[in-house]
Design an enzyme around this catalytic site. Sequence first.
Site, PDB file in Angstrom:
ATOM      1  N   CYS A 256       0.877  -1.073   0.131  1.00  0.00           N
ATOM      2  CA  CYS A 256       0.124   0.142   0.037  1.00  0.00           C
ATOM      3  C   CYS A 256       0.909   1.336   0.120  1.00  0.00           C
ATOM      4  O   CYS A 256       0.171   2.411   0.092  1.00  0.00           O
ATOM      5  CB  CYS A 256      -0.788   0.004   1.080  1.00  0.00           C
ATOM      6  SG  CYS A 256      -2.302  -1.359   1.035  1.00  0.00           S
TER       7      CYS A 256
ATOM      8  N   HIS B 150      -2.730   3.159  -5.170  1.00  0.00           N
ATOM      9  CA  HIS B 150      -3.733   2.274  -5.708  1.00  0.00           C
ATOM     10  C   HIS B 150      -4.989   2.676  -5.211  1.00  0.00           C
ATOM     11  O   HIS B 150      -5.149   3.853  -4.628  1.00  0.00           O
ATOM     12  CB  HIS B 150      -3.418   0.753  -5.096  1.00  0.00           C
ATOM     13  CG  HIS B 150      -3.709   1.149  -3.404  1.00  0.00           C
ATOM     14  ND1 HIS B 150      -2.747   1.448  -2.581  1.00  0.00           N
ATOM     15  CD2 HIS B 150      -4.314   0.597  -2.522  1.00  0.00           C
ATOM     16  CE1 HIS B 150      -2.572   1.559  -1.180  1.00  0.00           C
ATOM     17  NE2 HIS B 150      -4.018   1.043  -1.390  1.00  0.00           N
TER      18      HIS B 150
ATOM     19  N   HIS C  65      -9.495   2.072  -4.046  1.00  0.00           N
ATOM     20  CA  HIS C  65     -10.642   1.201  -3.198  1.00  0.00           C
ATOM     21  C   HIS C  65     -11.724   1.690  -3.794  1.00  0.00           C
ATOM     22  O   HIS C  65     -12.096   3.085  -3.743  1.00  0.00           O
ATOM     23  CB  HIS C  65     -10.435   1.269  -1.800  1.00  0.00           C
ATOM     24  CG  HIS C  65      -9.140   0.717  -1.205  1.00  0.00           C
ATOM     25  ND1 HIS C  65      -8.813  -0.463  -1.217  1.00  0.00           N
ATOM     26  CD2 HIS C  65      -7.981   1.472  -0.817  1.00  0.00           C
ATOM     27  CE1 HIS C  65      -7.667  -0.636  -0.755  1.00  0.00           C
ATOM     28  NE2 HIS C  65      -7.356   0.419  -0.287  1.00  0.00           N
TER      29      HIS C  65
ATOM     30  N   HIS D 277     -13.094   9.655  -6.706  1.00  0.00           N
ATOM     31  CA  HIS D 277     -12.265   9.805  -7.880  1.00  0.00           C
ATOM     32  C   HIS D 277     -10.997  10.902  -7.536  1.00  0.00           C
ATOM     33  O   HIS D 277     -10.482  11.443  -8.580  1.00  0.00           O
ATOM     34  CB  HIS D 277     -13.043  10.021  -9.126  1.00  0.00           C
ATOM     35  CG  HIS D 277     -13.713   8.859  -9.552  1.00  0.00           C
ATOM     36  ND1 HIS D 277     -14.877   8.477  -9.102  1.00  0.00           N
ATOM     37  CD2 HIS D 277     -13.292   7.785 -10.514  1.00  0.00           C
ATOM     38  CE1 HIS D 277     -15.317   7.478  -9.640  1.00  0.00           C
ATOM     39  NE2 HIS D 277     -14.445   6.941 -10.613  1.00  0.00           N
TER      40      HIS D 277
ATOM     41  N   GLU E 236     -12.997  -0.551   3.347  1.00  0.00           N
ATOM     42  CA  GLU E 236     -12.211  -0.337   2.365  1.00  0.00           C
ATOM     43  C   GLU E 236     -12.045  -1.645   1.202  1.00  0.00           C
ATOM     44  O   GLU E 236     -11.669  -1.506   0.106  1.00  0.00           O
ATOM     45  CB  GLU E 236     -10.806  -0.163   3.083  1.00  0.00           C
ATOM     46  CG  GLU E 236      -9.657  -0.033   1.956  1.00  0.00           C
ATOM     47  CD  GLU E 236      -8.361   0.249   2.634  1.00  0.00           C
ATOM     48  OE1 GLU E 236      -7.906   1.188   3.461  1.00  0.00           O
ATOM     49  OE2 GLU E 236      -7.522  -0.721   2.805  1.00  0.00           O
TER      50      GLU E 236
END
Length: 150
Positions: free
Chosen positions: A25, A29, A31, A75, A136
């Site tokens: 992490c 990345h 979720h 986003h 998450e």
Amino acid sequence: MERIRITKEFTFETGHALYGYDGKCRNVHGHSYHLSVTVIGTPIREEGHRKLGMVIDFGDLKAIVKEEIVDPFDHATVFNRNTPHIALATTLEESGHKVILADYQPTSENMVIDFAQKIRARLPENIALHSIRLRETGTAYAEWHAADNP
């Protein structure tokens, strides 16, 4: 008078990277977050009130959470303000991407603390934030409860 809890659920997509973390992490990345917001209060009993029987109109709660959390975070890519990814964050912003530089490590735990503060500040005086759950992944979530945070 009886107090009732009501919950509204939300979803949003957010990217992040964990600065200084020793696992996967640390890389950028994303979720598909699922957020549950539970408030507690007494249903309105005033005859003739347009929201008779409601603790809070679900639409009013939705507006608060959308304005404070969903719209800003959906986003977006969230970085710790102290990240070495600052150049990447700047490049993303200059390219028209939504970037949030948080004053905290963007873990689910820290995000629920941030979200709780934002939501509490917007709730009417007679309504209290009871809990927040931020999922998450399908198997991992963080929770904030008012009882744990007097």
